[in-house]
Structures are given as structure tokens and as C-alpha cells.
Design a protein around this motif. Structure first.
Motif, PDB file in Angstrom:
ATOM      1  N   GLN A  66       7.268  15.081   5.807  1.00 40.50           N
ATOM      2  CA  GLN A  66       6.117  15.370   6.611  1.00 40.50           C
ATOM      3  C   GLN A  66       5.914  14.091   7.079  1.00 40.50           C
ATOM      4  OE1 GLN A  66       5.226  19.288   6.158  1.00 40.50           O
ATOM      5  NE2 GLN A  66       6.552  20.489   6.567  1.00 40.50           N
ATOM      6  N   VAL A  67       4.917  13.932   6.361  1.00 39.60           N
ATOM      7  CA  VAL A  67       4.077  12.995   7.129  1.00 39.60           C
ATOM      8  C   VAL A  67       4.303  11.897   7.476  1.00 39.60           C
ATOM      9  CG1 VAL A  67       1.897  11.377   6.471  1.00 39.60           C
ATOM     10  CG2 VAL A  67       2.205  14.275   5.404  1.00 39.60           C
ATOM     11  N   ALA A  68       6.069  11.195   6.360  1.00 40.40           N
ATOM     12  CA  ALA A  68       6.547   9.807   6.548  1.00 40.40           C
ATOM     13  C   ALA A  68       7.306   9.931   7.884  1.00 40.40           C
ATOM     14  CB  ALA A  68       7.382   9.494   5.601  1.00 40.40           C
ATOM     15  N   LEU A  69       7.807  11.247   8.493  1.00 47.82           N
ATOM     16  CA  LEU A  69       8.373  10.757   9.438  1.00 47.82           C
ATOM     17  C   LEU A  69       7.432  11.155  11.207  1.00 47.82           C
ATOM     18  CD1 LEU A  69      10.662  11.626  11.336  1.00 47.82           C
ATOM     19  CD2 LEU A  69      10.796  14.239  10.471  1.00 47.82           C
ATOM     20  N   PHE A  70       6.449  11.986  10.903  1.00 47.65           N
ATOM     21  CA  PHE A  70       5.722  11.579  11.659  1.00 47.65           C
ATOM     22  C   PHE A  70       5.056  10.026  12.049  1.00 47.65           C
ATOM     23  CE2 PHE A  70       1.018  11.677  12.675  1.00 47.65           C
ATOM     24  CZ  PHE A  70       0.915  12.126  14.279  1.00 47.65           C
ATOM     25  N   ILE A  71       4.857   9.777  10.948  1.00 46.45           N
ATOM     26  CA  ILE A  71       4.244   8.095  10.908  1.00 46.45           C
ATOM     27  C   ILE A  71       5.558   7.509  11.416  1.00 46.45           C
ATOM     28  CG2 ILE A  71       3.710   5.968   9.496  1.00 46.45           C
ATOM     29  CD1 ILE A  71       2.150   7.286   7.600  1.00 46.45           C
ATOM     30  N   THR A 121      -4.152   7.322   3.502  1.00 44.17           N
ATOM     31  CA  THR A 121      -5.060   8.361   3.015  1.00 44.17           C
ATOM     32  C   THR A 121      -5.209  10.040   3.814  1.00 44.17           C
ATOM     33  OG1 THR A 121      -5.855   6.519   1.600  1.00 44.17           O
ATOM     34  CG2 THR A 121      -7.220   8.953   1.855  1.00 44.17           C
ATOM     35  N   GLU A 122      -5.877   9.323   4.658  1.00 43.45           N
ATOM     36  CA  GLU A 122      -6.250  10.203   6.181  1.00 43.45           C
ATOM     37  C   GLU A 122      -5.708  11.249   6.314  1.00 43.45           C
ATOM     38  OE1 GLU A 122      -8.237   8.276   9.306  1.00 43.45           O
ATOM     39  OE2 GLU A 122     -10.191   7.773   8.088  1.00 43.45           O
ATOM     40  N   LEU A 123      -4.024  10.772   6.577  1.00 42.62           N
ATOM     41  CA  LEU A 123      -2.530  11.441   7.101  1.00 42.62           C
ATOM     42  C   LEU A 123      -2.442  12.719   6.225  1.00 42.62           C
ATOM     43  CD1 LEU A 123      -1.076   9.555   9.552  1.00 42.62           C
ATOM     44  CD2 LEU A 123      -2.056  10.327  10.349  1.00 42.62           C
ATOM     45  N   ILE A 124      -2.063  11.885   4.607  1.00 41.20           N
ATOM     46  CA  ILE A 124      -1.914  12.748   3.449  1.00 41.20           C
ATOM     47  C   ILE A 124      -2.274  14.251   3.425  1.00 41.20           C
ATOM     48  CG2 ILE A 124      -1.976  12.167   0.655  1.00 41.20           C
ATOM     49  CD1 ILE A 124      -0.038   9.866   1.867  1.00 41.20           C
ATOM     50  N   ASN A 125      -4.122  13.511   3.610  1.00 38.51           N
ATOM     51  CA  ASN A 125      -5.087  14.494   3.624  1.00 38.51           C
ATOM     52  C   ASN A 125      -5.229  15.753   3.987  1.00 38.51           C
ATOM     53  OD1 ASN A 125      -5.552  13.875   0.433  1.00 38.51           O
ATOM     54  ND2 ASN A 125      -7.003  12.661   1.421  1.00 38.51           N
ATOM     55  N   GLU A 126      -4.632  15.051   5.460  1.00 33.19           N
ATOM     56  CA  GLU A 126      -4.801  16.297   6.147  1.00 33.19           C
ATOM     57  C   GLU A 126      -4.288  16.658   6.936  1.00 33.19           C
ATOM     58  OE1 GLU A 126      -4.839  15.584  11.356  1.00 33.19           O
ATOM     59  OE2 GLU A 126      -5.767  14.810   9.996  1.00 33.19           O
ATOM     60  N   PRO A 127      -3.993  18.549   6.371  1.00 33.75           N
ATOM     61  CA  PRO A 127      -3.230  19.498   6.681  1.00 33.75           C
ATOM     62  C   PRO A 127      -2.530  19.492   7.977  1.00 33.75           C
ATOM     63  CG  PRO A 127      -5.377  20.335   6.246  1.00 33.75           C
ATOM     64  CD  PRO A 127      -5.484  19.037   6.601  1.00 33.75           C
ATOM     65  N   ILE A 128      -1.276  19.839   7.830  1.00 35.38           N
ATOM     66  CA  ILE A 128      -0.348  19.073   9.070  1.00 35.38           C
ATOM     67  C   ILE A 128      -0.846  20.921  10.071  1.00 35.38           C
ATOM     68  CG2 ILE A 128       2.088  19.836  10.039  1.00 35.38           C
ATOM     69  CD1 ILE A 128       2.769  18.818   7.410  1.00 35.38           C
ATOM     70  N   ALA A 181       1.454  -0.996  -0.197  1.00 38.39           N
ATOM     71  CA  ALA A 181       0.348   0.419  -0.582  1.00 38.39           C
ATOM     72  C   ALA A 181       0.996   1.151  -0.150  1.00 38.39           C
ATOM     73  CB  ALA A 181      -0.889  -0.199   0.828  1.00 38.39           C
ATOM     74  N   CYS A 182       2.315   1.167   0.644  1.00 39.24           N
ATOM     75  CA  CYS A 182       2.805   1.957   1.082  1.00 39.24           C
ATOM     76  C   CYS A 182       3.023   2.893  -0.381  1.00 39.24           C
ATOM     77  CB  CYS A 182       3.853   2.666   2.073  1.00 39.24           C
ATOM     78  SG  CYS A 182       3.403   2.022   3.658  1.00 39.24           S
ATOM     79  N   PHE A 183       3.215   1.541  -1.621  1.00 32.19           N
ATOM     80  CA  PHE A 183       4.111   2.125  -3.018  1.00 32.19           C
ATOM     81  C   PHE A 183       3.072   3.446  -4.028  1.00 32.19           C
ATOM     82  CE2 PHE A 183       6.916  -0.907  -1.338  1.00 32.19           C
ATOM     83  CZ  PHE A 183       8.717   0.099  -1.484  1.00 32.19           C
ATOM     84  N   GLN A 184       1.351   3.042  -3.621  1.00 30.22           N
ATOM     85  CA  GLN A 184       0.656   3.467  -3.868  1.00 30.22           C
ATOM     86  C   GLN A 184       0.282   4.850  -3.523  1.00 30.22           C
ATOM     87  OE1 GLN A 184      -2.620   0.802  -3.905  1.00 30.22           O
ATOM     88  NE2 GLN A 184      -1.270  -1.437  -4.297  1.00 30.22           N
ATOM     89  N   PHE A 185       1.248   5.008  -2.573  1.00 27.71           N
ATOM     90  CA  PHE A 185       0.648   6.654  -2.121  1.00 27.71           C
ATOM     91  C   PHE A 185       2.091   7.777  -2.385  1.00 27.71           C
ATOM     92  CE2 PHE A 185      -2.338   4.950   0.332  1.00 27.71           C
ATOM     93  CZ  PHE A 185      -3.137   5.518  -0.390  1.00 27.71           C
ATOM     94  N   ALA A 186       2.153   8.932  -2.657  1.00 30.14           N
ATOM     95  CA  ALA A 186       3.036  10.090  -2.463  1.00 30.14           C
ATOM     96  C   ALA A 186       3.085  10.178  -0.686  1.00 30.14           C
ATOM     97  CB  ALA A 186       2.825  10.940  -3.275  1.00 30.14           C
TER      98      ALA A 186
END
Length: 80
Positions: free
Chosen positions: A39-44, A58-65, A30-35
Motif C-alpha cells: 500500500q505504501v509502495a503504491l502510494f509513493i 521510514t516515515e511513510l512505512i511507520n505511519e499507519p494508513i 535505500a529502497c532495498f534496505q526497507f520492507a
């Protein structure tokens, strides 16, 4: 010839849902199907143990920091 590895479902550490993760098969991971923004990758990476499900990614990527104070704080602290 080796048998392909079998994969058991993983449990998302964020939402507790089960999902299939195949980290050694990038076309099926799944990870390879998302850009995923850095900052989100570091948070995760600093917040969760293991992979997140596609819904949570999807939720974390679409949620503004700026709307997630913990994400914003953690990223600033870790990047210093």
C-alpha cells in the motif's frame, strides 16, 4: 573495462532533501534496505516522481494508513 557510473545526489520530492540514490546497485539503494508494504509502495508510485529519501521512506512505512487519509483514499481508489 567500463568505468563505474557516477551518481549525483537526488532531491527527495517529498521533503526536498538531497540524498544519494543508486538504483542500479541494489546493495546501495535505500529502497532495498526497507520492507515497503504494498500500500505504501503504491502510494509513493502514484504520488511522487522519483525516489524518496530514507527518512521519508521510514516515515511513510511507520505511519499507519488510517492516520493518512490521502494514502488510504488513493490505495482504495487504485485497487478497484
Amino acid at each position: 573495462m567500463e568505468k563505474p557510473a557516477t551518481y549525483s545526489p537526488h532531491q527527495c520530492p517529498r521533503c526536498q532533501r538531497s540524498f544519494e540514490c543508486k538504483p542500479f546497485l541494489s546493495a546501495q539503494c535505500a529502497c532495498f534496505q526497507f520492507a515497503i508494504p504494498s500500500q505504501v509502495a503504491l502510494f509513493i508510485k502514484t504520488t511522487y516522481d522519483g525516489c524518496l529519501c530514507p527518512t521519508c521512506l521510514t516515515e511513510l512505512i511507520n505511519e499507519p494508513i488510517s492516520s493518512n487519509p490521502s494514502l488510504n483514499h488513493d490505495v482504495k481508489e487504485l485497487s478497484q
